[in-house]
Design an enzyme around this catalytic site. Structure first.
Site, PDB file in Angstrom:
ATOM      1  N   CYS A   1      -4.332   3.925   8.685  1.00 27.87           N
ATOM      2  CA  CYS A   1      -4.988   4.234   7.418  1.00 27.87           C
ATOM      3  C   CYS A   1      -6.361   4.829   7.633  1.00 27.87           C
ATOM      4  O   CYS A   1      -7.165   4.290   8.367  1.00 27.87           O
ATOM      5  CB  CYS A   1      -5.219   2.942   6.643  1.00 27.87           C
ATOM      6  SG  CYS A   1      -4.009   2.656   5.414  1.00 27.87           S
TER       7      CYS A   1
ATOM      8  N   GLU B   1      -0.786  15.718   7.813  1.00 31.30           N
ATOM      9  CA  GLU B   1      -0.246  14.699   8.710  1.00 31.30           C
ATOM     10  C   GLU B   1       0.607  13.700   7.961  1.00 31.30           C
ATOM     11  O   GLU B   1       0.427  13.484   6.763  1.00 31.30           O
ATOM     12  CB  GLU B   1      -1.401  13.948   9.381  1.00 31.30           C
ATOM     13  CG  GLU B   1      -2.147  14.807  10.366  1.00 31.30           C
ATOM     14  CD  GLU B   1      -3.356  14.088  10.926  1.00 31.30           C
ATOM     15  OE1 GLU B   1      -3.155  13.098  11.664  1.00 31.30           O
ATOM     16  OE2 GLU B   1      -4.473  14.505  10.638  1.00 31.30           O
TER      17      GLU B   1
ATOM     18  N   GLY C   1      -4.898  12.779   0.390  1.00 30.21           N
ATOM     19  CA  GLY C   1      -4.799  13.184  -1.001  1.00 30.21           C
ATOM     20  C   GLY C   1      -4.754  12.025  -1.966  1.00 30.21           C
ATOM     21  O   GLY C   1      -4.426  10.893  -1.594  1.00 30.21           O
TER      22      GLY C   1
ATOM     23  N   ASN D   1     -10.307   0.619   9.221  1.00 32.43           N
ATOM     24  CA  ASN D   1     -10.165   1.396  10.454  1.00 32.43           C
ATOM     25  C   ASN D   1     -11.380   2.301  10.523  1.00 32.43           C
ATOM     26  O   ASN D   1     -11.508   3.213   9.702  1.00 32.43           O
ATOM     27  CB  ASN D   1      -8.897   2.246  10.403  1.00 32.43           C
ATOM     28  CG  ASN D   1      -7.681   1.415  10.714  1.00 32.43           C
ATOM     29  OD1 ASN D   1      -7.550   0.881  11.801  1.00 32.43           O
ATOM     30  ND2 ASN D   1      -6.812   1.282   9.736  1.00 32.43           N
TER      31      ASN D   1
ATOM     32  N   CYS E   1     -13.093   7.028   4.264  1.00 28.70           N
ATOM     33  CA  CYS E   1     -11.834   7.736   4.496  1.00 28.70           C
ATOM     34  C   CYS E   1     -12.040   9.086   5.160  1.00 28.70           C
ATOM     35  O   CYS E   1     -12.930   9.845   4.787  1.00 28.70           O
ATOM     36  CB  CYS E   1     -11.112   7.902   3.156  1.00 28.70           C
ATOM     37  SG  CYS E   1      -9.515   8.716   3.325  1.00 28.70           S
TER      38      CYS E   1
ATOM     39  N   CYS F   1      -8.855  16.028   0.224  1.00 32.38           N
ATOM     40  CA  CYS F   1      -8.970  15.167  -0.959  1.00 32.38           C
ATOM     41  C   CYS F   1     -10.372  15.344  -1.517  1.00 32.38           C
ATOM     42  O   CYS F   1     -11.313  15.603  -0.774  1.00 32.38           O
ATOM     43  CB  CYS F   1      -8.752  13.706  -0.539  1.00 32.38           C
ATOM     44  SG  CYS F   1      -8.810  12.533  -1.926  1.00 32.38           S
TER      45      CYS F   1
ATOM     46  N   LEU G   1      -8.741  -1.032  -4.371  1.00 28.62           N
ATOM     47  CA  LEU G   1      -9.823  -1.701  -5.095  1.00 28.62           C
ATOM     48  C   LEU G   1     -11.078  -1.761  -4.219  1.00 28.62           C
ATOM     49  O   LEU G   1     -12.106  -1.205  -4.579  1.00 28.62           O
ATOM     50  CB  LEU G   1      -9.350  -3.096  -5.525  1.00 28.62           C
ATOM     51  CG  LEU G   1     -10.141  -3.790  -6.619  1.00 28.62           C
ATOM     52  CD1 LEU G   1     -10.201  -2.952  -7.881  1.00 28.62           C
ATOM     53  CD2 LEU G   1      -9.520  -5.149  -6.941  1.00 28.62           C
TER      54      LEU G   1
ATOM     55  N   SER H   1      -0.055   4.942  -3.880  1.00 29.39           N
ATOM     56  CA  SER H   1      -1.395   4.364  -3.856  1.00 29.39           C
ATOM     57  C   SER H   1      -2.380   5.292  -4.542  1.00 29.39           C
ATOM     58  O   SER H   1      -2.435   6.487  -4.247  1.00 29.39           O
ATOM     59  CB  SER H   1      -1.822   4.125  -2.403  1.00 29.39           C
ATOM     60  OG  SER H   1      -3.087   3.511  -2.353  1.00 29.39           O
TER      61      SER H   1
HETATM   62  N1  SAH Z   1      -5.808   8.382  -2.577  1.00 33.96           N
HETATM   63  C1  SAH Z   1      -4.972   7.219  -2.506  1.00 33.96           C
HETATM   64  C2  SAH Z   1      -4.151   7.159  -1.230  1.00 33.96           C
HETATM   65  C3  SAH Z   1      -4.977   7.259  -0.001  1.00 33.96           C
HETATM   66  S1  SAH Z   1      -4.955   6.336   1.384  1.00 33.96           S
HETATM   67  C4  SAH Z   1      -5.805   5.982  -2.639  1.00 33.96           C
HETATM   68  O1  SAH Z   1      -7.017   6.074  -2.658  1.00 33.96           O
HETATM   69  O2  SAH Z   1      -5.237   4.901  -2.782  1.00 33.96           O
HETATM   70  C5  SAH Z   1      -4.154   4.874   1.330  1.00 33.96           C
HETATM   71  C6  SAH Z   1      -5.059   3.653   1.524  1.00 33.96           C
HETATM   72  O3  SAH Z   1      -5.836   3.695   2.723  1.00 33.96           O
HETATM   73  C7  SAH Z   1      -6.055   3.484   0.383  1.00 33.96           C
HETATM   74  O4  SAH Z   1      -6.046   2.148  -0.005  1.00 33.96           O
HETATM   75  C8  SAH Z   1      -7.352   3.838   1.050  1.00 33.96           C
HETATM   76  O5  SAH Z   1      -8.449   3.296   0.363  1.00 33.96           O
HETATM   77  C9  SAH Z   1      -7.150   3.260   2.421  1.00 33.96           C
HETATM   78  N2  SAH Z   1      -8.055   3.745   3.441  1.00 33.96           N
HETATM   79  C10 SAH Z   1      -8.608   4.961   3.557  1.00 33.96           C
HETATM   80  N3  SAH Z   1      -9.396   5.013   4.617  1.00 33.96           N
HETATM   81  C11 SAH Z   1      -9.338   3.803   5.221  1.00 33.96           C
HETATM   82  C12 SAH Z   1      -9.920   3.258   6.384  1.00 33.96           C
HETATM   83  N4  SAH Z   1     -10.732   3.972   7.134  1.00 33.96           N
HETATM   84  N5  SAH Z   1      -9.621   1.988   6.707  1.00 33.96           N
HETATM   85  C13 SAH Z   1      -8.780   1.266   5.939  1.00 33.96           C
HETATM   86  N6  SAH Z   1      -8.184   1.725   4.837  1.00 33.96           N
HETATM   87  C14 SAH Z   1      -8.470   2.981   4.471  1.00 33.96           C
END
Ligand code: SAH
Length: 355
Positions: free
Chosen positions: A335, A88, A161, A292, A115, A108, A217, A193
């Site tokens: 996200c 997606e 990923g 989210n 996530c 991932c 973080l 990211s």
């Molecule tokens: N693997 C990378 C990119 C992934 S997603 C990473 O970890 O940074 C991009 C962002 O969305 C990351 O900051 C991740 O932590 C955040 N994210 C993932 N699931 C989320 C959720 N349910 N609510 C808010 N942010 C989320």
């Protein structure tokens, strides 16, 4: 699966064409066609060259399967890869341009508890051309061209990923997408990211690609971080901060921290104070976002008042921070929601598909 021609640099395309015994202008034709998002079979090279290419390379490595459009204009794309895997992507529309969020892996393996992309584990890495292809087909769909005529102006590697878990393909993608002879998106319009693979962050600092480095973080101590992010057992926050400082030293780019506010987990004012303490004096910015909620997980979002209070507290400590509004949540495009619900019920969700 055959090979992916969109993986190649312009110089490599020239070699492919030369090996086929064709004149060099064919390489330019081919390269331009590919960058415009065309299938090999649509590009007006000689019939002989086309036939030879189609023997070895996928005609259409990334195809748009469905498009969903949210009330705020955000579009979610479901892409089909040549081997049938689905990924997606999301296109967010801002005043200054369109930002496309791309995936770097199918699934991932980082296992973050909040996530959705990690629920089924890692299926496979995407090749450089499969990452680029997501942009090329969307740019084409929106009628965009190259350089100043692009419909996709900004790119974020924040789809499914972990980009640094697919390091070589991601770096190759970044070199190709920023190539001035290609689609030519400048590194400063690209954000990557990472969940904080500190060793790869250091290696990346020396690649000479000054993009916006973003680190997820989501916690202020290693122990708290490990509760939601298993990667915290491999790299400490201290190692991550050191790697960020190294990135700044090498590129002169300030870095960004993602901090998703989770009720009862990381969103109290004591966390804001500790976060400010951790980041004080560093050339960084904090992107807050309310979690989210993902239906398979029990974690809940901090409420809006909590998020505003957290932001205010960070700002009072002199930390540069913003609270991001979530876009496209009504189509599952926000996200952490990137998940092929399409696979589950065959229709995506309530949003009306465009095609
Ligand atoms: N693997 C990378 C990119 C992934 S997603 C990473 O970890 O940074 C991009 C962002 O969305 C990351 O900051 C991740 O932590 C955040 N994210 C993932 N699931 C989320 C959720 N349910 N609510 C808010 N942010 C989320």
């Amino acid at each position: 699966m055959k090979q992916v021609l969109q993986d190649k640099t312009q110089a490599e395309l020239a070699e492919v064409v030369a090996r086929a015994g064709e004149k060099s202008f064919r390489a330019r034709q081919l390269g331009e066609g590919l960058i415009h998002g065309k299938r090999i079979s649509e590009i007006p090279v000689s019939a002989d060259l086309r036939a030879r290419l189609l023997e070895e390379y996928e005609d259409e490595p990334v195809r748009i399967e469905r498009v969903f459009t949210a009330k705020d204009g955000t579009q979610k794309f479901l892409f089909a890869l040549a081997d049938g895997n689905l990924i997606e992507g999301v296109l967010m529309k801002y005043k200054y341009g369109n930002t496309q969020c791309v995936s770097t892996q199918v699934g991932c393996r980082m296992g973050c508890k909040f996530c959705a992309s990690t629920l089924g584990g890692l299926v496979r890495n995407l090749t450089a051309g499969e990452i680029l292809g997501q942009i090329l087909v969307v740019n084409r769909l929106l009628g965009g061209g190259l350089k100043d005529k692009r419909a996709v102006t900004n790119v974020v590697l924040m789809g499914s990923g972990e980009p640094f878990d697919n390091y070589d393909n991601v770096v190759r993608f970044l070199r190709n997408v920023t190539d001035g002879d290609g689609i030519g998106i400048s590194a400063r319009n690209i954000s990557l990211s990472t969940c904080g693979l500190a060793d790869r962050m250091r290696t990346f600092a020396e690649e000479g690609i000054p993009l916006n480095l973003t680190v997820s973080l989501h916690a202020v101590t290693d122990a708290e971080r490990a509760r939601t992010m298993p990667v915290a057992n491999a790299f400490s926050i201290a190692e991550i901060l050191d790697a960020c400082a190294f990135y700044f030293q090498k590129t002169g780019r300030r870095y960004i921290f993602e901090y998703s506010l989770i009720a009862g987990e990381n969103a109290d004012l004591v966390h804001a104070d500790a976060l400010a303490q951790l980041l004080r004096g560093r050339p960084c910015h904090v992107n807050l976002i309310r979690l989210n909620a993902v239906k398979e997980r029990s974690l809940r979002a901090a409420d809006e008042a909590n998020a505003q209070a957290f932001l205010k507290r960070l700002l009072s400590h002199g930390i540069s921070a913003t609270l991001r509004r979530s876009m496209g949540s009504d189509i599952g495009g926000a996200c952490g929601q990137l998940r092929a619900s399409y696979l589950e019920n065959g229709k995506g969700n309530e949003a009306e598909p465009m095609s």
